[in-house]
Design a protein around this motif. Structure first.
Motif, PDB file in Angstrom:
ATOM      1  N   PHE A  43      13.366 -87.824 -36.308  1.00 47.03           N
ATOM      2  CA  PHE A  43      12.216 -87.316 -36.271  1.00 47.03           C
ATOM      3  C   PHE A  43      12.309 -86.130 -37.385  1.00 47.03           C
ATOM      4  O   PHE A  43      11.410 -85.725 -38.187  1.00 47.03           O
ATOM      5  CB  PHE A  43      11.722 -86.618 -35.027  1.00 47.03           C
ATOM      6  CG  PHE A  43      10.991 -85.300 -34.910  1.00 47.03           C
ATOM      7  CD1 PHE A  43       9.595 -85.501 -35.090  1.00 47.03           C
ATOM      8  CD2 PHE A  43      11.414 -84.204 -34.697  1.00 47.03           C
ATOM      9  CE1 PHE A  43       8.650 -84.505 -35.107  1.00 47.03           C
ATOM     10  CE2 PHE A  43      10.577 -82.945 -35.022  1.00 47.03           C
ATOM     11  CZ  PHE A  43       9.231 -83.335 -35.155  1.00 47.03           C
ATOM     12  N   GLY A  44      13.337 -85.447 -37.336  1.00 48.19           N
ATOM     13  CA  GLY A  44      13.647 -84.309 -38.312  1.00 48.19           C
ATOM     14  C   GLY A  44      13.473 -84.989 -39.748  1.00 48.19           C
ATOM     15  O   GLY A  44      12.899 -84.120 -40.822  1.00 48.19           O
ATOM     16  N   LEU A  45      14.164 -86.020 -40.173  1.00 48.16           N
ATOM     17  CA  LEU A  45      13.851 -86.419 -41.461  1.00 48.16           C
ATOM     18  C   LEU A  45      12.907 -86.796 -41.809  1.00 48.16           C
ATOM     19  O   LEU A  45      12.165 -86.808 -42.976  1.00 48.16           O
ATOM     20  CB  LEU A  45      14.934 -87.672 -41.532  1.00 48.16           C
ATOM     21  CG  LEU A  45      16.543 -87.305 -41.440  1.00 48.16           C
ATOM     22  CD1 LEU A  45      17.336 -88.706 -41.430  1.00 48.16           C
ATOM     23  CD2 LEU A  45      16.873 -86.525 -42.780  1.00 48.16           C
ATOM     24  N   MET A  98       1.512 -91.097 -43.684  1.00 45.15           N
ATOM     25  CA  MET A  98       2.259 -92.099 -42.999  1.00 45.15           C
ATOM     26  C   MET A  98       3.505 -91.321 -42.418  1.00 45.15           C
ATOM     27  O   MET A  98       3.851 -91.611 -41.346  1.00 45.15           O
ATOM     28  CB  MET A  98       2.528 -93.085 -43.878  1.00 45.15           C
ATOM     29  CG  MET A  98       1.170 -93.932 -44.294  1.00 45.15           C
ATOM     30  SD  MET A  98       1.628 -95.160 -45.468  1.00 45.15           S
ATOM     31  CE  MET A  98       2.997 -96.062 -45.102  1.00 45.15           C
ATOM     32  N   PHE A  99       4.213 -90.644 -43.143  1.00 40.37           N
ATOM     33  CA  PHE A  99       5.542 -90.020 -42.767  1.00 40.37           C
ATOM     34  C   PHE A  99       5.138 -89.029 -41.467  1.00 40.37           C
ATOM     35  O   PHE A  99       5.931 -88.958 -40.655  1.00 40.37           O
ATOM     36  CB  PHE A  99       6.172 -89.411 -43.694  1.00 40.37           C
ATOM     37  CG  PHE A  99       7.287 -90.436 -44.493  1.00 40.37           C
ATOM     38  CD1 PHE A  99       8.504 -90.508 -43.952  1.00 40.37           C
ATOM     39  CD2 PHE A  99       7.016 -91.130 -45.707  1.00 40.37           C
ATOM     40  CE1 PHE A  99       9.365 -91.634 -44.598  1.00 40.37           C
ATOM     41  CE2 PHE A  99       7.839 -91.910 -46.408  1.00 40.37           C
ATOM     42  CZ  PHE A  99       9.131 -92.125 -45.713  1.00 40.37           C
ATOM     43  N   TYR A 120       6.488 -83.598 -45.030  1.00 42.31           N
ATOM     44  CA  TYR A 120       5.991 -82.600 -45.248  1.00 42.31           C
ATOM     45  C   TYR A 120       6.109 -82.237 -46.983  1.00 42.31           C
ATOM     46  O   TYR A 120       5.187 -81.760 -47.542  1.00 42.31           O
ATOM     47  CB  TYR A 120       6.939 -81.190 -44.514  1.00 42.31           C
ATOM     48  CG  TYR A 120       6.360 -79.879 -45.285  1.00 42.31           C
ATOM     49  CD1 TYR A 120       5.125 -79.335 -44.752  1.00 42.31           C
ATOM     50  CD2 TYR A 120       7.196 -79.480 -46.255  1.00 42.31           C
ATOM     51  CE1 TYR A 120       4.924 -78.023 -45.332  1.00 42.31           C
ATOM     52  CE2 TYR A 120       6.936 -78.025 -46.772  1.00 42.31           C
ATOM     53  CZ  TYR A 120       5.733 -77.496 -46.314  1.00 42.31           C
ATOM     54  OH  TYR A 120       5.516 -76.124 -46.894  1.00 42.31           O
ATOM     55  N   TYR A 121       7.250 -82.934 -47.434  1.00 41.74           N
ATOM     56  CA  TYR A 121       7.376 -82.704 -48.844  1.00 41.74           C
ATOM     57  C   TYR A 121       6.518 -83.386 -49.563  1.00 41.74           C
ATOM     58  O   TYR A 121       5.741 -83.111 -50.575  1.00 41.74           O
ATOM     59  CB  TYR A 121       8.721 -83.165 -49.300  1.00 41.74           C
ATOM     60  CG  TYR A 121       9.091 -83.285 -50.888  1.00 41.74           C
ATOM     61  CD1 TYR A 121       9.259 -82.343 -51.325  1.00 41.74           C
ATOM     62  CD2 TYR A 121       8.647 -84.697 -51.285  1.00 41.74           C
ATOM     63  CE1 TYR A 121       9.246 -82.447 -52.868  1.00 41.74           C
ATOM     64  CE2 TYR A 121       9.109 -84.686 -52.628  1.00 41.74           C
ATOM     65  CZ  TYR A 121       9.194 -83.625 -53.471  1.00 41.74           C
ATOM     66  OH  TYR A 121       9.407 -83.960 -54.871  1.00 41.74           O
ATOM     67  N   LEU A 122       6.235 -84.638 -49.115  1.00 43.85           N
ATOM     68  CA  LEU A 122       4.930 -85.409 -49.935  1.00 43.85           C
ATOM     69  C   LEU A 122       3.567 -84.755 -49.691  1.00 43.85           C
ATOM     70  O   LEU A 122       2.787 -84.904 -50.824  1.00 43.85           O
ATOM     71  CB  LEU A 122       4.993 -86.792 -49.265  1.00 43.85           C
ATOM     72  CG  LEU A 122       6.141 -87.810 -49.656  1.00 43.85           C
ATOM     73  CD1 LEU A 122       6.331 -89.148 -48.991  1.00 43.85           C
ATOM     74  CD2 LEU A 122       6.273 -87.977 -51.186  1.00 43.85           C
TER      75      LEU A 122
END
Length: 132
Positions: A39-41, A7-8, A47-49
């Protein structure tokens, strides 16, 4: 956790497209910069999730046939009450007021911030929450 990562990542694709369209159409630098930072956040969280989802077991939300009761039980560890954020908030408020009214307020805000940080870091090393 896989679905949240996807989703992110899809949200970051949408925000990137909107940032490009907004930047070309409006030629306004502040909003365009804010959209590119959003966008960067989004891509960092996605990516982390997605990266973490590969290392943990599949959760109930990853199963399309799951029931609500599949996630029952202990959710995780949550910190008990703490007074340290109050000290940090007061110290931070004084520090920001120091920018407006005078840098001399930093002499009062710095000890409050340091006490709050020290207390928050070491709150599990003493007292009633020592063994948690």
């Amino acid at each position: 956790m896989k679905i949240q990562g996807k989703m992110f990542i899809w949200l970051s694709v949408f925000v990137l497209a909107m940032a490009i369209v907004y930047g070309v159409w409006s030629k306004e630098p502040a909003g365009t910069t804010a959209l590119f930072l959003a966008f960067g956040l989004c891509i960092m969280v996605g990516y982390y999730l997605a990266f973490t989802a590969r290392r943990v077991d599949a959760m109930a939300q990853d199963n399309k046939e799951a029931d609500v009761a599949d996630e029952a039980g202990e959710v995780g560890f949550f910190s008990p009450h703490s007074w340290q954020p109050l000290s940090l908030a007061i110290g931070g408020a004084l520090a920001f007021m120091g920018v407006v009214f005078g840098w001399w307020l930093m002499y009062f805000s710095a000890p409050l911030i340091l006490i709050g940080l020290w207390g928050w870091v070491y709150e599990y090393y003493r007292g009633e929450n020592q063994n948690q």
